[in-house]
Design a protein around this motif. Structure first.
Motif, PDB file in Angstrom:
ATOM      1  N   ALA A 232      58.257  32.934  33.278  1.00  0.00           N
ATOM      2  CA  ALA A 232      58.573  34.296  32.835  1.00  0.00           C
ATOM      3  C   ALA A 232      58.625  34.370  31.318  1.00  0.00           C
ATOM      4  O   ALA A 232      58.202  35.377  30.724  1.00  0.00           O
ATOM      5  N   TRP A 233      59.131  33.326  30.674  1.00  0.00           N
ATOM      6  CA  TRP A 233      59.214  33.293  29.206  1.00  0.00           C
ATOM      7  C   TRP A 233      57.818  33.428  28.593  1.00  0.00           C
ATOM      8  O   TRP A 233      57.623  34.111  27.595  1.00  0.00           O
ATOM      9  N   LYS A 234      56.851  32.761  29.203  1.00  0.00           N
ATOM     10  CA  LYS A 234      55.479  32.814  28.690  1.00  0.00           C
ATOM     11  C   LYS A 234      54.840  34.184  28.905  1.00  0.00           C
ATOM     12  O   LYS A 234      53.975  34.579  28.132  1.00  0.00           O
ATOM     13  N   ARG A 235      55.251  34.899  29.949  1.00  0.00           N
ATOM     14  CA  ARG A 235      54.644  36.199  30.251  1.00  0.00           C
ATOM     15  C   ARG A 235      55.263  37.358  29.478  1.00  0.00           C
ATOM     16  O   ARG A 235      54.582  38.333  29.192  1.00  0.00           O
ATOM     17  N   VAL A 236      56.555  37.266  29.172  1.00  0.00           N
ATOM     18  CA  VAL A 236      57.245  38.385  28.513  1.00  0.00           C
ATOM     19  C   VAL A 236      57.010  38.299  27.005  1.00  0.00           C
ATOM     20  O   VAL A 236      57.324  37.286  26.379  1.00  0.00           O
ATOM     21  N   PRO A 237      56.471  39.358  26.414  1.00  0.00           N
ATOM     22  CA  PRO A 237      56.227  39.343  24.971  1.00  0.00           C
ATOM     23  C   PRO A 237      57.536  39.350  24.170  1.00  0.00           C
ATOM     24  O   PRO A 237      58.577  39.789  24.651  1.00  0.00           O
ATOM     25  N   GLN A 238      57.433  38.866  22.949  1.00  0.00           N
ATOM     26  CA  GLN A 238      58.599  38.838  22.059  1.00  0.00           C
ATOM     27  C   GLN A 238      59.051  40.274  21.773  1.00  0.00           C
ATOM     28  O   GLN A 238      58.242  41.162  21.570  1.00  0.00           O
ATOM     29  N   GLY A 239      60.350  40.498  21.760  1.00  0.00           N
ATOM     30  CA  GLY A 239      60.896  41.800  21.432  1.00  0.00           C
ATOM     31  C   GLY A 239      61.102  42.720  22.625  1.00  0.00           C
ATOM     32  O   GLY A 239      61.705  43.776  22.486  1.00  0.00           O
TER      33      GLY A 239
END
Length: 120
Positions: free
Chosen positions: A27-34
Motif C-alpha cells: 500500500a505504501w508503494k501505491r499511495v502517492p506522497q501527500g
C-alpha cells in the motif's frame, strides 16, 4: 508439549506480522506522497477522518507488533502447562488472525476509497 505449542504460537504470530507488513509495504508503494489515508468510515459510506500516509499505513502494523510481542515477552507463554498452554495458543492464534484481517480490511476499504476519489 508446551514447547511445541509455544513454537506454533510464535510461528502463527510471525506469519500474521509478515502478512501485515507486506500489505502495508504494498500500500505504501501505491499511495502517492501527500495523500491522506482514510481511517474511519461513516455508516453512509463517507469518510469520517483521514490521517497522513505514514500514520494511516503504519498504525495497524505498529500496534500489531506491540500486541503480539506483549504475549511473547510477558513470560506467560513460558509458565503455562497442559490445557492452559492450549488455551493460550488458541488466544494467540485468534489474535494474530484478527489483527491480520483488520489490516486487510482497512487497506481494502482505504484503497477502494482512494481509487474512487481518483487519488491512486
Amino acid at each position: 508439549m508446551e514447547t511445541a505449542l509455544r513454537v506454533i504460537g510464535d510461528g502463527l504470530s510471525i506469519a500474521a506480522l509478515a502478512i501485515i507488513a507486506s500489505t502495508a509495504l504494498g500500500a505504501w508503494k501505491r499511495v502517492p506522497q501527500g495523500v491522506k489515508v482514510p481511517m474511519q468510515w461513516r455508516l453512509d459510506g463517507g469518510v469520517s477522518w483521514r490521517a497522513s500516509k505514514a500514520v494511516g499505513l503504519l498504525f495497524i502494523p505498529v500496534v500489531s507488533c506491540i500486541v503480539i510481542y506483549a504475549f511473547t515477552l510477558s513470560g506467560a507463554t513460558f509458565k503455562v502447562k497442559g490445557v492452559d498452554a492450549m488455551m493460550l495458543l488458541c488466544v494467540r492464534a485468534t489474535l494474530a488472525a484478527l489483527l491480520a484481517m483488520g489490516q486487510l480490511l482497512h487497506l481494502r476499504f482505504a484503497m477502494k476509497t482512494l481509487l474512487d476519489e481518483g487519488s491512486l
